[in-house]
Design a protein around this motif. Structure first.
Motif, PDB file in Angstrom:
ATOM      1  N   MET A 271       0.850  -1.253   0.089  1.00 54.99           N
ATOM      2  CA  MET A 271      -0.045   0.119   0.064  1.00 54.99           C
ATOM      3  C   MET A 271       0.958   1.117   0.144  1.00 54.99           C
ATOM      4  N   LYS A 272       1.943   1.301   1.095  1.00 52.33           N
ATOM      5  CA  LYS A 272       2.616   2.660   0.977  1.00 52.33           C
ATOM      6  C   LYS A 272       3.774   2.707  -0.268  1.00 52.33           C
ATOM      7  N   ALA A 273       4.016   1.621  -1.069  1.00 50.29           N
ATOM      8  CA  ALA A 273       4.696   1.705  -2.072  1.00 50.29           C
ATOM      9  C   ALA A 273       3.883   2.262  -3.199  1.00 50.29           C
ATOM     10  N   HIS A 274       2.652   1.627  -3.511  1.00 49.53           N
ATOM     11  CA  HIS A 274       1.770   2.217  -4.299  1.00 49.53           C
ATOM     12  C   HIS A 274       1.358   3.500  -4.297  1.00 49.53           C
ATOM     13  N   GLU A 275       1.122   3.972  -2.916  1.00 47.63           N
ATOM     14  CA  GLU A 275       0.687   5.426  -2.538  1.00 47.63           C
ATOM     15  C   GLU A 275       2.129   6.368  -3.165  1.00 47.63           C
ATOM     16  N   SER A 276       3.134   5.729  -2.989  1.00 45.47           N
ATOM     17  CA  SER A 276       4.341   6.816  -3.432  1.00 45.47           C
ATOM     18  C   SER A 276       4.217   6.925  -4.751  1.00 45.47           C
ATOM     19  N   ILE A 277       4.066   5.878  -5.757  1.00 47.88           N
ATOM     20  CA  ILE A 277       3.831   5.989  -7.107  1.00 47.88           C
ATOM     21  C   ILE A 277       2.616   7.250  -7.421  1.00 47.88           C
ATOM     22  N   GLY A 278       1.864   7.317  -6.705  1.00 43.47           N
ATOM     23  CA  GLY A 278       0.578   7.948  -7.319  1.00 43.47           C
ATOM     24  C   GLY A 278      -0.647   7.651  -7.203  1.00 43.47           C
ATOM     25  N   PHE A 279      -0.701   6.187  -6.831  1.00 41.43           N
ATOM     26  CA  PHE A 279      -2.295   5.663  -6.672  1.00 41.43           C
ATOM     27  C   PHE A 279      -3.038   6.149  -5.481  1.00 41.43           C
ATOM     28  N   LYS A 280      -4.213   6.355  -5.676  1.00 41.31           N
ATOM     29  CA  LYS A 280      -5.145   6.744  -4.493  1.00 41.31           C
ATOM     30  C   LYS A 280      -6.211   5.849  -4.575  1.00 41.31           C
ATOM     31  N   VAL A 281      -6.586   5.554  -3.183  1.00 43.15           N
ATOM     32  CA  VAL A 281      -7.658   4.646  -2.874  1.00 43.15           C
ATOM     33  C   VAL A 281      -9.028   5.046  -3.550  1.00 43.15           C
ATOM     34  N   ILE A 282      -9.627   4.235  -3.991  1.00 38.88           N
ATOM     35  CA  ILE A 282     -11.086   4.704  -4.297  1.00 38.88           C
ATOM     36  C   ILE A 282     -11.995   3.959  -3.975  1.00 38.88           C
ATOM     37  N   CYS A 283     -11.666   2.673  -3.212  1.00 38.54           N
ATOM     38  CA  CYS A 283     -12.781   1.998  -2.785  1.00 38.54           C
ATOM     39  C   CYS A 283     -12.018   0.963  -1.745  1.00 38.54           C
ATOM     40  N   ILE A 284     -12.812   0.728  -0.560  1.00 36.42           N
ATOM     41  CA  ILE A 284     -12.276  -0.177   0.513  1.00 36.42           C
ATOM     42  C   ILE A 284     -13.615  -1.171   0.437  1.00 36.42           C
ATOM     43  N   TYR A 285     -13.409  -2.617   0.389  1.00 36.54           N
ATOM     44  CA  TYR A 285     -14.424  -3.623   0.607  1.00 36.54           C
ATOM     45  C   TYR A 285     -13.909  -4.791   1.059  1.00 36.54           C
ATOM     46  N   GLU A 286     -14.849  -5.662   1.696  1.00 35.66           N
ATOM     47  CA  GLU A 286     -14.387  -6.808   2.170  1.00 35.66           C
ATOM     48  C   GLU A 286     -15.177  -7.946   1.655  1.00 35.66           C
ATOM     49  N   GLU A 287     -14.167  -8.957   1.282  1.00 33.87           N
ATOM     50  CA  GLU A 287     -14.626 -10.263   0.306  1.00 33.87           C
ATOM     51  C   GLU A 287     -14.039 -11.483   1.042  1.00 33.87           C
ATOM     52  N   ASP A 288     -14.678 -12.385   1.718  1.00 34.03           N
ATOM     53  CA  ASP A 288     -14.436 -13.559   2.369  1.00 34.03           C
ATOM     54  C   ASP A 288     -13.282 -13.306   3.368  1.00 34.03           C
ATOM     55  N   GLY A 289     -13.515 -12.239   4.213  1.00 36.35           N
ATOM     56  CA  GLY A 289     -12.984 -12.087   5.418  1.00 36.35           C
ATOM     57  C   GLY A 289     -11.543 -11.093   5.022  1.00 36.35           C
ATOM     58  N   ILE A 290     -11.262 -10.877   3.963  1.00 40.15           N
ATOM     59  CA  ILE A 290     -10.317 -10.013   3.513  1.00 40.15           C
ATOM     60  C   ILE A 290     -10.457  -8.589   3.314  1.00 40.15           C
ATOM     61  N   GLU A 291     -10.245  -7.595   3.866  1.00 38.02           N
ATOM     62  CA  GLU A 291     -10.381  -6.153   3.453  1.00 38.02           C
ATOM     63  C   GLU A 291      -9.508  -5.814   2.245  1.00 38.02           C
ATOM     64  N   TRP A 292      -9.927  -5.441   1.087  1.00 40.04           N
ATOM     65  CA  TRP A 292      -9.146  -4.902  -0.053  1.00 40.04           C
ATOM     66  C   TRP A 292      -9.251  -3.417  -0.390  1.00 40.04           C
ATOM     67  N   ASN A 293      -8.379  -2.714  -0.814  1.00 33.80           N
ATOM     68  CA  ASN A 293      -8.097  -1.420  -1.172  1.00 33.80           C
ATOM     69  C   ASN A 293      -8.227  -1.360  -2.991  1.00 33.80           C
ATOM     70  N   ILE A 294      -9.168  -0.850  -3.387  1.00 35.91           N
ATOM     71  CA  ILE A 294      -9.151  -0.649  -4.781  1.00 35.91           C
ATOM     72  C   ILE A 294      -8.379   0.575  -5.080  1.00 35.91           C
ATOM     73  N   ILE A 295      -7.230   0.664  -5.591  1.00 33.60           N
ATOM     74  CA  ILE A 295      -6.540   1.962  -5.948  1.00 33.60           C
ATOM     75  C   ILE A 295      -6.534   2.222  -7.383  1.00 33.60           C
ATOM     76  N   LEU A 296      -6.285   3.424  -7.847  1.00 39.57           N
ATOM     77  CA  LEU A 296      -6.228   4.115  -9.049  1.00 39.57           C
ATOM     78  C   LEU A 296      -5.035   5.024  -9.405  1.00 39.57           C
ATOM     79  N   TRP A 297      -4.427   4.919 -10.474  1.00 33.21           N
ATOM     80  CA  TRP A 297      -3.391   5.842 -10.649  1.00 33.21           C
ATOM     81  C   TRP A 297      -3.953   6.665 -12.129  1.00 33.21           C
ATOM     82  N   ASP A 298      -4.316   8.056 -11.868  1.00 31.25           N
ATOM     83  CA  ASP A 298      -4.859   8.552 -12.921  1.00 31.25           C
ATOM     84  C   ASP A 298      -3.682   9.154 -13.795  1.00 31.25           C
ATOM     85  N   TRP A 299      -3.769   8.752 -15.208  1.00 29.52           N
ATOM     86  CA  TRP A 299      -2.749   9.109 -15.991  1.00 29.52           C
ATOM     87  C   TRP A 299      -2.987  10.314 -17.003  1.00 29.52           C
ATOM     88  N   THR A 300      -4.050  10.912 -16.800  1.00 26.69           N
ATOM     89  CA  THR A 300      -4.609  12.104 -17.415  1.00 26.69           C
ATOM     90  C   THR A 300      -3.867  13.366 -16.912  1.00 26.69           C
TER      91      THR A 300
END
Length: 180
Positions: free
Chosen positions: A151-180
């Motif tokens: 998570m820390k490494a991806h945030e340093s690239i420029g990714f931003k969290v756009i959603c957090i959800y749980e599936e099968d007991g695991i919490e996931w962060n969907i992250i997006l890097w805007d290239w525009t």
């Protein structure tokens, strides 16, 4: 001095080396301490699936001479039903990304343990952007909350969290890097 070069995967040998590096860093194959300190990968792809994905849009790799030392998988949305654990991610991405925007999914990124802390992670992503920003506006992926190093490494690239959800007991962060 190691000379790392970045390219698109083009041979079966490279795909087999991706699979080997993937297995070496799979969450099931490393200790809890190593997961926390070094990060981990969750999904295991068959060489056949890696080949299908690569034929649709070639993966990004880092090599030291003939040895693959890192990879960033390219996963088009047409593969959304190929890996069961990723279906919920794709469903959420399709809800979150505006219909008039184009995106590609970074299917997984991994750097060989002996090559970490040398800028390869960042350079894989820079090459990924250079290769695909002309075709896609966003790069999207997900990371388990239990993988803070990633998570820390991806945030340093420029990714931003756009959603957090749980599936099968695991919490996931969907992250997006805007290239525009």
């Amino acid at each position: 001095m190691k000379t790392i070069h970045y390219k698109r995967a083009s041979t079966i040998d490279e795909l087999e080396q991706i699979r080997t590096l993937q297995l070496q860093n799979n969450s099931q194959n490393i200790s809890s301490e190593e997961k926390l300190q070094e990060g981990f990968v969750t999904v295991q792809h068959s060489v056949a699936l890696l080949k299908q994905m690569n034929s649709a849009c070639a993966h990004i790799i880092a090599k030291d001479n003939d040895i693959l030392v890192g990879f960033a998988l390219v996963m088009l949305s047409s593969f959304k039903n190929e890996i069961e654990v990723l279906i919920p991610m794709f469903e959420r991405i399709d809800e979150l990304v505006p219909k008039d925007k184009t995106y590609v999914v970074m299917g997984q990124i991994c750097v060989n343990k002996n090559y970490r802390k040398q800028g390869i992670f960042r350079n894989l992503y820079q090459f990924y952007k250079e290769e695909l920003q002309h075709k896609y506006e966003y790069l999207v992926t997900e990371i388990a909350t239990t993988n803070p190093r990633s998570m820390k490494a991806h945030e340093s690239i420029g990714f931003k969290v756009i959603c957090i959800y749980e599936e099968d007991g695991i919490e996931w962060n969907i992250i997006l890097w805007d290239w525009t």
